[in-house]
Design an enzyme around this catalytic site. Structure first.
Site, PDB file in Angstrom:
ATOM      1  N   GLY A  54       3.840  59.886 -11.949  1.00 49.30           N
ATOM      2  CA  GLY A  54       3.015  58.997 -11.607  1.00 49.30           C
ATOM      3  C   GLY A  54       3.276  58.626 -10.041  1.00 49.30           C
ATOM      4  N   HIS A  55       4.490  59.331  -9.649  1.00 51.00           N
ATOM      5  CA  HIS A  55       4.925  58.978  -8.263  1.00 51.00           C
ATOM      6  C   HIS A  55       5.035  60.341  -7.635  1.00 51.00           C
ATOM      7  CE1 HIS A  55       7.402  57.190  -5.176  1.00 51.00           C
ATOM      8  NE2 HIS A  55       6.795  56.048  -5.199  1.00 51.00           N
ATOM      9  N   PHE A  56       4.385  60.982  -7.044  1.00 45.84           N
ATOM     10  CA  PHE A  56       2.976  61.108  -7.361  1.00 45.84           C
ATOM     11  C   PHE A  56       2.748  62.603  -7.654  1.00 45.84           C
ATOM     12  CE2 PHE A  56       4.206  58.645  -3.328  1.00 45.84           C
ATOM     13  CZ  PHE A  56       3.594  57.502  -3.571  1.00 45.84           C
TER      14      PHE A  56
END
Length: 152
Positions: A54-56
Site C-alpha cells: 500500500g506504500h506505494f
C-alpha cells in the site's frame, strides 16, 4: 559494562531483546556493539514487506515512520544489552519522542538499511540516543530518539 557479546547477533538473539514480532520486527542482524556507547545493525528491505502493498504499489518506498521505528529498535538493542534487562523479565522501551528528525533518501526494495545508534544521555527512566539509517554511504534518515523504560 565489560561483558563480551558474541557477534553477530542473529534474529533469535534479537527476538530475545526486542518484544516486536512480524511484521514489526525491523532489525535483521546486529553486527557491532559497544555496551553503553553504540550499536550497529541492519534491516534487509525486500519487496515482500507487507507495507509495500500500500506504500506505494507502483513505486514502493519504505515509510519514513518505519525507518524511524527501525532506528528506535536498534537503540533498544543497545539499551537492553547495556542494562541487562529483557522484555521476558517485564521491561520494555516505549518511543516517547524524536528530535532533529530528517529523511534524506528514499529506501526501496533491495536496499540494505544499516542502522546506527549512539547512547547520548539518561535521566530517570528516559534514555536518549542519536540514530542514523544509511544505505551504502548515503544517509537515509537521522534522529535523536527518546525512549521511556517501562515495567509491564
Amino acid at each position: 559494562m565489560t561483558e563480551q557479546i558474541k557477534l553477530p547477533l542473529h534474529i533469535a538473539d534479537i527476538k530475545a531483546l526486542l518484544p516486536h514480532r512480524y511484521p514489526f520486527l525491523l532489525v535483521d542482524r546486529v553486527t557491532e556493539i559497544e555496551l553503553g556507547r553504540s550499536v550497529k545493525g541492519y534491516k534487509n528491505v525486500t519487496i515482500n514487506e507487507e507495507f509495500f502493498g500500500g506504500h506505494f504499489p507502483d513505486y514502493p518506498v519504505m515509510p519514513g515512520m518505519l525507518i524511524l521505528e527501525a532506528m528506535a529498535q536498534i537503540a533498544g538493542v543497545l539499551g537492553f544489552l547495556t542494562s541487562g534487562k529483557r522484555p521476558i523479565d517485564g521491561h520494555i522501551y516505549l518511543l516517547v519522542g524524536t528530535d532533529n528528525t530528517r529523511f534524506k533518501r528514499q529506501v526501496v526494495p533491495g536496499d540494505c538499511l544499516t542502522l546506527h545508534a549512539e547512547f547520548v544521555t539518561s535521566k530517570r527512566h528516559i534514555h536518549k540516543f542519536s540514530c542514523r539509517a544509511m544505505v551504502g554511504d548515503e544517509l537515509a534518515a537521522s534522529a535523536d530518539i527518546l525512549v521511556a523504560e517501562q515495567v509491564i
